[in-house]
Design a protein around this motif. Structure first.
Motif, short mmCIF file in Angstrom:
data_model
loop_
_atom_site.label_atom_id
_atom_site.label_comp_id
_atom_site.label_asym_id
_atom_site.label_seq_id
_atom_site.Cartn_x
_atom_site.Cartn_y
_atom_site.Cartn_z
N ILE A 5 0.85 -1.19 0.00
CA ILE A 5 0.00 0.00 0.00
C ILE A 5 0.88 1.24 0.00
N VAL A 6 0.64 2.15 -0.95
CA VAL A 6 1.48 3.34 -1.12
C VAL A 6 0.61 4.59 -0.99
N HIS A 16 -9.92 5.47 5.41
CA HIS A 16 -9.58 5.42 3.99
C HIS A 16 -9.48 3.97 3.53
N TRP A 17 -9.87 3.71 2.28
CA TRP A 17 -9.82 2.34 1.76
C TRP A 17 -8.41 1.76 1.82
N GLN A 18 -7.37 2.58 1.65
CA GLN A 18 -6.01 2.05 1.73
C GLN A 18 -5.71 1.51 3.13
N ALA A 23 -5.10 -3.35 6.64
CA ALA A 23 -5.45 -4.11 7.84
C ALA A 23 -6.11 -5.44 7.52
N GLU A 24 -6.81 -5.54 6.39
CA GLU A 24 -7.65 -6.70 6.12
C GLU A 24 -7.08 -7.69 5.11
N LEU A 60 1.68 -3.17 -6.22
CA LEU A 60 1.64 -1.86 -5.57
C LEU A 60 0.26 -1.24 -5.71
N VAL A 61 -0.21 -0.61 -4.64
CA VAL A 61 -1.51 0.06 -4.65
C VAL A 61 -1.30 1.50 -4.19
#
Length: 195
Positions: A5-6, A16-18, A23-24, A60-61
């Protein structure tokens, strides 16, 4: 499959969705920057580069300036083992909207095609990147393009909390990456519980 996650400027808040994805999702890690409030391309690039070296083949996200950072990483280190990238609402460092010191160091946007599968997700009402510019850079980066319509900056303020549609796009990248491996027998389902 590893997911990195970036986040962008100021990091991503807990709703936030990131943050939720970090976490999930199993095997997800969040990039940490020394200073989230004073972006510097070289410093942020160094941190991201080190994260990817520890997790070769990771997907990468990136969101906002984090997505722009991924483009710089791909241009600067084309041999880096990146499994794919989901670039959401990339920020245009050449816009004059932001007065934040350091944003200009992220310009100009790289125009080098990526060496890995990628999806650029953009919005028609994003104040940090015009939709047509996003479409052009997705083409330059040789990335698939998704027009989310009137979705703001694709963050909490625009109603994108857990963002199930984004998880489906991420799942596509993970599937594409896994399908390319030898002897891959079944489609990954790590994200199915999150949809």
């Amino acid at each position: 499959m590893s997911v990195l996650i970036v986040p962008g400027l100021h990091d991503s808040e807990p709703a936030h969705w990131q943050s939720r994805w970090a976490a999930e999702i199993d095997q997800a890690e969040r990039v940490q920057q020394k200073n989230w409030h004073q972006p510097d391309l070289e410093s942020w690039l160094d941190a991201l580069h080190r994260h990817v070296l520890r997790r070769p083949g990771t997907v990468l996200v990136g969101h906002s300036l984090g997505a722009t950072l991924i483009a710089h990483l791909a241009a600067r280190f084309p041999e880096l083992p990146i499994g794919g990238a989901l670039l959401v609402a990339p920020a245009d460092p050449e816009l004059r909207i932001s007065k934040v010191h350091g944003i200009a160091s992220f310009g100009p946007l790289p125009d080098v095609p990526f060496q890995f599968p990628a999806i650029v997700v953009a919005s028609r009402t994003d104040p940090y990147m015009a939709i047509e510019r996003a479409r052009i850079i997705a083409n330059m980066w040789d990335a698939a393009f998704v027009d989310l319509g009137d979705a703001g900056h694709i963050n909490v303020a625009s109603g994108h909390g857990s963002w199930a549609e984004g998880l489906r796009l991420l799942d596509q990248l993970l599937w594409r990456r896994s399908a390319g491996r030898e002897h891959q027998a079944v489609r990954p389902s790590a994200l199915s519980r999150l949809h």
